[in-house]
Motif scaffolding. Structure first.
Motif, mmCIF file in Angstrom:
data_model
loop_
_atom_site.group_PDB
_atom_site.id
_atom_site.type_symbol
_atom_site.label_atom_id
_atom_site.label_comp_id
_atom_site.label_asym_id
_atom_site.label_seq_id
_atom_site.Cartn_x
_atom_site.Cartn_y
_atom_site.Cartn_z
ATOM 1 N N GLY A 137 0.898 -1.183 0.089
ATOM 2 C CA GLY A 137 -0.050 0.273 -0.154
ATOM 3 C C GLY A 137 0.850 1.393 -0.111
ATOM 4 N N ARG A 138 1.676 1.008 0.964
ATOM 5 C CA ARG A 138 2.893 2.146 0.676
ATOM 6 C C ARG A 138 3.077 2.428 -0.829
ATOM 7 N N VAL A 139 3.881 1.363 -0.635
ATOM 8 C CA VAL A 139 4.223 1.618 -2.708
ATOM 9 C C VAL A 139 3.085 2.009 -3.627
ATOM 10 N N ALA A 140 2.379 2.116 -3.412
ATOM 11 C CA ALA A 140 1.260 2.109 -4.084
ATOM 12 C C ALA A 140 0.668 4.052 -4.552
ATOM 13 N N ARG A 141 0.767 4.064 -3.123
ATOM 14 C CA ARG A 141 0.875 5.884 -2.458
ATOM 15 C C ARG A 141 1.586 6.013 -2.689
ATOM 16 N N THR A 142 3.166 5.562 -3.370
ATOM 17 C CA THR A 142 3.597 6.561 -3.610
ATOM 18 C C THR A 142 3.838 6.316 -5.166
ATOM 19 N N MET A 143 3.401 5.369 -6.057
ATOM 20 C CA MET A 143 3.151 5.931 -7.349
ATOM 21 C C MET A 143 2.018 7.014 -7.447
ATOM 22 N N THR A 144 1.217 7.223 -7.239
ATOM 23 C CA THR A 144 -0.098 8.206 -7.596
ATOM 24 C C THR A 144 0.859 9.202 -7.060
ATOM 25 N N ARG A 145 2.003 9.837 -5.951
ATOM 26 C CA ARG A 145 2.386 10.640 -5.478
ATOM 27 C C ARG A 145 3.278 10.986 -6.563
ATOM 28 N N ILE A 146 3.830 9.921 -7.091
ATOM 29 C CA ILE A 146 4.754 10.721 -8.657
ATOM 30 C C ILE A 146 4.261 11.146 -9.927
ATOM 31 N N PHE A 147 3.215 9.951 -9.762
ATOM 32 C CA PHE A 147 2.072 10.280 -11.040
ATOM 33 C C PHE A 147 1.813 12.084 -10.898
ATOM 34 N N ALA A 148 0.952 12.384 -9.507
ATOM 35 C CA ALA A 148 1.039 13.577 -9.929
ATOM 36 C C ALA A 148 1.766 14.779 -10.930
ATOM 37 N N ASP A 149 3.577 14.401 -9.873
ATOM 38 C CA ASP A 149 3.716 15.123 -10.368
ATOM 39 C C ASP A 149 4.429 14.461 -12.131
ATOM 40 N N ALA A 150 4.301 13.705 -12.450
ATOM 41 C CA ALA A 150 4.280 13.582 -13.561
ATOM 42 C C ALA A 150 3.863 13.702 -14.476
ATOM 43 N N LEU A 151 2.286 14.567 -14.146
ATOM 44 C CA LEU A 151 1.312 14.816 -15.060
ATOM 45 C C LEU A 151 0.883 16.542 -14.464
ATOM 46 N N SER A 152 1.977 17.111 -13.669
ATOM 47 C CA SER A 152 2.010 18.524 -13.220
ATOM 48 C C SER A 152 0.596 18.429 -11.682
ATOM 49 N N LEU A 153 0.524 17.726 -11.646
ATOM 50 C CA LEU A 153 -0.755 18.480 -10.996
ATOM 51 C C LEU A 153 -0.739 18.547 -9.365
ATOM 52 N N PRO A 154 -1.733 19.168 -8.489
ATOM 53 C CA PRO A 154 -1.416 19.698 -7.177
ATOM 54 C C PRO A 154 -0.692 18.167 -6.345
ATOM 55 N N PRO A 155 0.103 18.024 -5.704
ATOM 56 C CA PRO A 155 1.111 17.309 -5.345
ATOM 57 C C PRO A 155 -0.330 15.786 -4.397
ATOM 58 N N ASP A 156 -1.064 16.486 -3.799
ATOM 59 C CA ASP A 156 -2.664 15.503 -3.276
ATOM 60 C C ASP A 156 -3.594 15.344 -3.796
ATOM 61 N N PHE A 157 -3.561 15.508 -4.813
ATOM 62 C CA PHE A 157 -4.789 14.789 -5.968
ATOM 63 C C PHE A 157 -4.756 13.866 -6.197
ATOM 64 N N PHE A 158 -4.193 12.865 -6.044
ATOM 65 C CA PHE A 158 -4.849 11.562 -6.123
ATOM 66 C C PHE A 158 -5.273 11.271 -4.273
ATOM 67 N N GLU A 159 -4.699 12.102 -3.540
ATOM 68 C CA GLU A 159 -4.971 11.355 -1.961
ATOM 69 C C GLU A 159 -6.959 12.002 -2.013
ATOM 70 N N ALA A 160 -6.850 12.761 -2.088
ATOM 71 C CA ALA A 160 -8.257 13.154 -1.768
ATOM 72 C C ALA A 160 -9.387 12.253 -2.622
ATOM 73 N N HIS A 161 -8.637 11.730 -3.731
ATOM 74 C CA HIS A 161 -9.158 10.050 -4.051
ATOM 75 C C HIS A 161 -9.767 9.335 -3.201
ATOM 76 N N THR A 162 -8.666 8.972 -2.592
ATOM 77 C CA THR A 162 -7.878 7.582 -2.021
ATOM 78 C C THR A 162 -7.767 7.316 -0.520
ATOM 79 N N ASP A 163 -8.624 8.069 0.408
ATOM 80 C CA ASP A 163 -8.412 8.732 1.483
ATOM 81 C C ASP A 163 -8.451 7.082 2.357
ATOM 82 N N HIS A 164 -9.603 6.531 1.466
ATOM 83 C CA HIS A 164 -9.893 5.385 2.041
ATOM 84 C C HIS A 164 -10.727 4.474 0.967
#
Length: 352
Positions: free
Chosen positions: A155-182
């Motif tokens: 799970g930690r690795v998955a969330r690390t990947m979405t943090r990288i995705f956000a940077d790769a797509l020039s999105l706010p750092p917490d973009f995916f966190e807002a959709h994945t906190d549960h």
């Protein structure tokens, strides 16, 4: 160029001292891999070898049990937990391009995931967050502890990947966190092995499939696999390629929701499992464990505006994570052909 799954060191995002410049290099490499292949081998992920070894031992411990004992841990098709017996699923039905509802994938599996009880302060639906079914300590004494330990790290690795995705797509750092906190997160442990004594034809004419061709359903998948051949990935020209992870690497691939989010700038790659047939007419056993990071059930997936070219319309209508996952599972586990629309057409075009 020959087909290859790129290897990317994500250590700059795992270690606290990763610099912005180092992270930018990683994000660019991930963007390139997501645009061209859809599969990535990541190293520097920080998962201890002892935990992946423990996971492999847990898989051996449970799947080595008598079939009747394992069947005691089955759940109904709509409950994505517990034991799945061989030939009780057909993954290609999740994409709706197989016309027959006959279940033929010969893998067996065991699923665990985040449950309603993991979110005591949230009103989540147990339909999407069912409770886990664990083998008794009498049957598999070390299974639960070893699987839970690995689950946390995956799970930690998955969330690390979405943090990288956000940077790769020039999105706010917490973009995916807002959709994945549960998030609806599931770990599926797979065992590809035919019953002892089963022989198959060496000419390849047996209707034999470890796991049918499919795309993953959610955001991102973290896959541990042993070194046995069998995983195959479809390239853009419609050819299948064997993929085995570099020792110590985890395989990362994108799910359908990410394809929807990015308007197919990044796509979910079609893959299947065909374990090799040995010279004596048996199938070589293969093990894997896929951690599916799928997002909050009620999260609405709409196309990221920056991925839509000028004058272009979004390729997908908005959909909630829960509705999307339910339709996919209705195909693979319940035998209902999923009318997947554009996703089905994309697969048909790729496979000819």
């Amino acid at each position: 160029m020959p087909f290859a799954v790129p290897v990317v060191d994500i250590g700059a995002y795992v270690q606290q001292d990763g610099t912005p410049e180092q992270r930018a290099i990683v994000a660019a490499a991930i963007d390139e891999a997501c645009r061209t292949v859809g599969f990535i081998q990541v190293i520097g992920h920080g998962v201890p070898t002892a935990l992946t070894n423990g996971l492999a031992e847990a898989i051996d411990e449970f799947f080595g049990l008598n079939l009747q004992v394992k069947k005691a841990y089955r759940t109904p098709p709509e409950v994505n937990r517990g034991y799945t017996a061989p030939k009780s699923e057909s993954l290609s039905l999740s994409l709706g391009y197989e016309s027959s509802s006959r279940m033929k994938d010969f893998f067996e599996a065991f699923n665990v995931g985040l449950a309603k009880s993991d979110f005591p302060n949230l009103s989540v639906d147990s339909k999407h967050y069912p409770e886990n079914v664990w083998p008794s300590t009498e049957h598999a004494p070390m299974f639960k502890h070893r699987v839970q330990s690995y689950f946390v790290e995956a799970g930690r690795v998955a969330r690390t990947m979405t943090r990288i995705f956000a940077d790769a797509l020039s999105l706010p750092p917490d973009f995916f966190e807002a959709h994945t906190d549960h998030s609806i997160d599931v770990l599926r442990m797979n065992n590809y092995a035919l019953p002892e004594g089963t022989e198959v034809r060496l000419d390849g004419k047996d209707d034999l499939m470890g796991m049918g061709a499919h795309t993953d359903f959610g955001i991102v998948t973290v896959l541990w696999a042993d070194q046995v051949r069998g995983l195959q990935v479809l390239d853009a020209q419609g050819s299948w390629h064997d993929v085995s992870p570099t020792r110590g690497a985890l395989l990362i691939n994108l799910g359908d929701l990410t394809a929807r989010w990015t308007n197919e700038r990044w796509t979910s790659t079609l893959h299947r499992v065909k374990p090799p047939i040995l010279e004596n007419g048996t199938v070589e056993r293969r093990r894997s464990a896929a951690y599916f990071h799928d997002g909050n059930a009620e999260a609405l997936i709409t196309t990221i505006p920056s991925t839509i070219a000028e004058g272009q319309a979004p390729l997908y209508d908005p959909i909630t994570v829960g509705d999307h996952i339910a339709a996919k599972l209705g195909g693979s586990r319940a035998g209902r052909r999923n009318e997947a629309g554009r996703e089905t057409q994309r697969v048909l075009a790729a496979t000819g």
